[in-house]
Design an enzyme around this catalytic site. Structure first.
Site, PDB file in Angstrom:
ATOM      1  N   CYS A 144      27.726  42.702  46.778  1.00  0.00           N
ATOM      2  CA  CYS A 144      26.619  42.597  47.716  1.00  0.00           C
ATOM      3  C   CYS A 144      25.420  43.369  47.156  1.00  0.00           C
ATOM      4  CB  CYS A 144      27.010  43.166  49.066  1.00  0.00           C
ATOM      5  SG  CYS A 144      28.635  42.644  49.646  1.00  0.00           S
ATOM      6  N   ARG A 185      23.207  38.203  42.494  1.00  0.00           N
ATOM      7  CA  ARG A 185      24.508  38.850  42.584  1.00  0.00           C
ATOM      8  C   ARG A 185      25.498  38.032  43.407  1.00  0.00           C
ATOM      9  NH1 ARG A 185      24.161  44.605  41.622  1.00  0.00           N
ATOM     10  NH2 ARG A 185      25.820  44.980  43.136  1.00  0.00           N
ATOM     11  N   TRP A 242      28.297  39.422  50.597  1.00  0.00           N
ATOM     12  CA  TRP A 242      29.286  38.488  50.050  1.00  0.00           C
ATOM     13  C   TRP A 242      30.578  38.769  50.805  1.00  0.00           C
ATOM     14  CZ3 TRP A 242      33.977  38.433  47.454  1.00  0.00           C
ATOM     15  CH2 TRP A 242      34.282  37.280  46.726  1.00  0.00           C
ATOM     16  N   ASN A 296      28.337  48.172  50.706  1.00  0.00           N
ATOM     17  CA  ASN A 296      29.041  47.406  49.684  1.00  0.00           C
ATOM     18  C   ASN A 296      30.393  48.065  49.455  1.00  0.00           C
ATOM     19  OD1 ASN A 296      26.704  45.942  49.382  1.00  0.00           O
ATOM     20  ND2 ASN A 296      26.110  46.887  47.449  1.00  0.00           N
ATOM     21  N   GLY A 297      31.427  47.266  49.240  1.00  0.00           N
ATOM     22  CA  GLY A 297      32.750  47.822  49.008  1.00  0.00           C
ATOM     23  C   GLY A 297      33.739  47.352  50.048  1.00  0.00           C
ATOM     24  N   GLU A 342      36.787  29.964  27.420  1.00  0.00           N
ATOM     25  CA  GLU A 342      35.454  30.260  27.944  1.00  0.00           C
ATOM     26  C   GLU A 342      34.711  28.972  28.293  1.00  0.00           C
ATOM     27  OE1 GLU A 342      31.918  32.287  29.075  1.00  0.00           O
ATOM     28  OE2 GLU A 342      34.067  32.769  29.068  1.00  0.00           O
ATOM     29  N   LYS A 359      33.278  28.126  32.060  1.00  0.00           N
ATOM     30  CA  LYS A 359      31.883  27.810  32.366  1.00  0.00           C
ATOM     31  C   LYS A 359      31.787  26.542  33.203  1.00  0.00           C
ATOM     32  CE  LYS A 359      30.014  31.086  31.473  1.00  0.00           C
ATOM     33  NZ  LYS A 359      31.198  31.778  31.434  1.00  0.00           N
ATOM     34  N   GLU A 374      33.225  27.152  36.808  1.00  0.00           N
ATOM     35  CA  GLU A 374      32.404  28.097  37.574  1.00  0.00           C
ATOM     36  C   GLU A 374      31.214  27.421  38.244  1.00  0.00           C
ATOM     37  OE1 GLU A 374      32.157  32.565  35.836  1.00  0.00           O
ATOM     38  OE2 GLU A 374      31.475  31.012  34.461  1.00  0.00           O
ATOM     39  N   HIS A 388      53.433  21.094  25.055  1.00  0.00           N
ATOM     40  CA  HIS A 388      54.443  21.797  25.849  1.00  0.00           C
ATOM     41  C   HIS A 388      54.136  21.711  27.345  1.00  0.00           C
ATOM     42  CE1 HIS A 388      56.516  23.459  22.368  1.00  0.00           C
ATOM     43  NE2 HIS A 388      55.328  23.692  21.851  1.00  0.00           N
ATOM     44  N   LYS A 446      27.796  37.932  40.827  1.00  0.00           N
ATOM     45  CA  LYS A 446      27.524  38.350  39.461  1.00  0.00           C
ATOM     46  C   LYS A 446      28.291  39.608  39.087  1.00  0.00           C
ATOM     47  CE  LYS A 446      25.496  38.272  35.463  1.00  0.00           C
ATOM     48  NZ  LYS A 446      25.932  37.272  34.475  1.00  0.00           N
TER      49      LYS A 446
END
Length: 617
Positions: free
Chosen positions: A2, A27, A74, A100-101, A490, A494, A497, A513, A612
């Protein structure tokens, strides 16, 4: 995750709070709000959705005042709606908190406060805190009625969890009280007595470059006259003023449609900045000022443990391959979120390397602390100067990639891999496991990377056309071997996301496999297949996919004329040292993910459910 912003000064506070919150949008958030002190009352305006919705509310119901606090939320406890948005008021409206937290004992405290007559109006853990502050202030517990600071301090002794908080009250007006434990906070020192508080320097950079980063356990009081910082039970402390060394233009889009595209396109320059003044070509070595004085520990090191999450974990896997291949030192990469809780064994002579763009990633920070507590020497790889991880590690290397605003990391990833390559060269030369000639070969390849990335970026239009063909696909498979397996991971991350397409990265040989069962004409398969040490093996994997009707997009070397006849599409990249190929291979995959997401109408810079900087565990 947040965002927090606050201000005390001579200006009208509401516009400043809104401006600061906009700077924190990257963020990730789902609601926003502000509280302003006006004529002895606390006026709250909050709304679910984007900050634009909050602005409309404030236009309809203006609020004036010279100090206040704001927040972007958030959701962790309770769904994203107006009722759960911050700030939260106490029952009588005398106290307001943004937080925040996570308060881990919120359920127990809520029940206790309800038994004492408190009525709750939200589902959040944060509301517990504002009721608790009101309770200790009103009852005088621990002589809390002496000041707002004392009430906050006393309340926090009953909290289990993490927090970055800002509190205002009509009972003790003219001040903002802030406290930090596990969630970043800073004070912005302005001119003419103006003072700011924020969770990120981006919120205050338009007004001041002078910031004070609070440490865990710090509390601070902000008034028109300035600020004081203290630690409960220890008294006042001095915290240094840091100068923010990046410009406001770096947190603006600069003519690009999205921050993510801007940051992809910045990579030639960010890679130059990461390497500037650090490469010693003739000596076949590097000079890393952040590791000065660490030669003996590095020379005697027996093992390296890399700690990271998400994209940073992927760069860490490349680092593992680098360190074992070129520096010949045992290395393993740990998910930071698991390391702390699985009773990991940290042996003598262990070097722990936490990797975090923000330097505030909660899982990585706590994993690093666990490794340090067990005796490891810690070396941070971080982009954000002044953040918590570089302040707590024994040494480290900054990326110098500039602020990264897009939630999906791009330029920080490639700079992380470059830093890991430089650390590998340093360790290898220091320990005698990397010859001067091999070191010179890698350093020269590093120097060529910015121009090579610039060459790849010229293919943007070509990759956009490719994206148009595959934007409606439901699934993707990404394959790579050796150094390029992490690049496949990666690339898949991307895509998922920002476009919300299901994508998986696999070692190419592992395909048979299990994942090979998924392959048909509707499954695009992205294969990273440069002409490197495992080229022939990857070629065999490509044949296996084609035999089952798969559609292949291959990332190949510029001089490869063979695969073009076999696969459906090729993306050509320059030749480089095998160890650095993941950097070049990742850039077109960033562009592919970006263009697919844009064509699907996704919010590229603020993908759903993501933030973020993940500052909660």
């Amino acid at each position: 995750m947040c965002g927090i912003v606050g201000y005390i000064g001579e200006q009208q506070v509401a516009p400043l709070l809104i401006q600061g919150l906009k700077r924190l949008e990257y963020r990730g958030y789902d609601s926003a709000g502000i509280v302003v002190s006006k004529n002895g009352h606390l006026e709250v305006r909050k709304e679910a959705g984007k900050i634009a919705e909050l602005e409309k509310l404030i236009q309809a119901e203006p609020v004036e005042g010279w100090y206040g606090i704001g927040h972007t939320r958030w959701a962790t406890h309770g769904p994203p709606n107006t009722r759960n948005a911050h700030p939260h008021l106490s029952e009588k409206g005398d106290f307001a908190v943004v937080h925040n937290g996570i308060i881990e004992n919120a359920g127990t405290l809520r029940k206790l406060l309800q038994e004492r007559g408190h009525v709750f109006t939200s589902d959040t853990d944060t509301e517990v805190l504002v009721h608790l502050i009101e309770e200790v202030y009103t009852t005088g517990e621990g002589r809390a009625t002496e000041s707002l600071e004392r009430a906050v301090e006393t309340a926090l002794t009953q909290i289990e969890g993490t927090y970055g908080i800002a509190v205002v009250s009509t009972r003790d007006p003219g001040k903002i009280v802030v406290a930090r434990l596990g969630s970043p906070l800073l004070i912005g020192v302005g001119e003419n007595g103006e003072t700011f508080v924020a969770s990120d320097a981006a919120a205050v950079i338009a007004h001041t470059r002078d910031v004070i980063y609070l440490n865990d356990g710090d509390m601070a009081t902000i008034t028109k006259g300035g600020y004081t910082v203290h630690r409960p039970k220890h008294g006042p402390v001095d915290r240094p003023i840091n100068r923010v060394d990046w410009d406001l233009s770096e947190v603006e889009r600069g003519g690009y449609d999205h921050f993510m595209l801007k940051e992809i396109m910045e990579q030639p320059e960010t890679l130059r900045e990461t390497m500037r003044g650090r490469l010693l070509e003739e000596e076949g070595g590097v000079k890393l000022g952040g590791l000065q004085g660490m030669d003996e520990e590095l020379r005697q090191a027996q093992r390296v443990v890399i700690l990271g999450c998400g994209t940073s974990w992927h760069s860490g896997v490349i680092g593992e391959y680098l360190l074992e291949d070129l520096a010949r030192i045992p290395c393993e990469v740990e998910y930071a979120s698991e390391f702390r809780y699985r009773r990991a064994v940290v042996e003598p002579g262990t070097i722990a390397i936490p990797i975090s763009q923000s330097g505030e990633t909660a899982d990585t920070l706590w994993a690093m602390r666990e490794a340090k507590q067990q005796g490891a020497t810690t070396l941070g790889i971080v982009n954000a100067v002044g953040s918590t991880i570089p302040r707590e590690t024994d040494a480290g290397v900054y990326l110098h990639a500039g602020p990264e605003i897009g939630v999906a990391s791009t330029k920080a990833f490639t700079s992380q891999v470059v830093v890991l390559a430089m650390i590998t060269v340093h360790l290898g030369r220091l320990r005698g496991t990397l010859t001067q000639s091999r070191g010179r070969e890698i350093v020269r390849a590093l120097k060529q990377l910015p121009e090579q990335v610039a060459e790849i970026l010229k293919m943007d239009d070509e990759i956009k056309k490719l994206a148009e063909q595959y934007k409606d696909s439901k699934n993707f498979l990404y394959l790579g071997r050796g150094y390029n397996f992490p690049a496949a991971l990666e690339g898949a991350l991307k895509l998922k996301e920002i476009s919300y397409i299901h994508a998986e990265g696999y070692p190419a040989a592992e395909m048979k496999h299990g994942p090979i069962a998924l392959i048909d004409e509707n499954m695009p398969v992205v294969v990273i297949a440069p002409k490197d040490a495992v080229y022939d093996k990857v070629r065999s994997n490509i044949d296996e996919v084609k035999a089952r009707g798969g559609c292949i997009i291959a990332v190949v070397s510029q001089d490869d004329d063979e695969l073009e006849k076999v696969v459906d599409h090729v993306i050509r990249i320059p030749r480089t040292h095998d160890a650095l190929t993941p950097i070049l291979a990742s850039v077109p995959l960033q562009l592919l993910a970006y263009h697919i997401a844009v064509l699907r109408g996704a919010n590229v810079d603020q993908p759903r459910n993501l933030a973020k900087s993940v500052t909660v565990e």
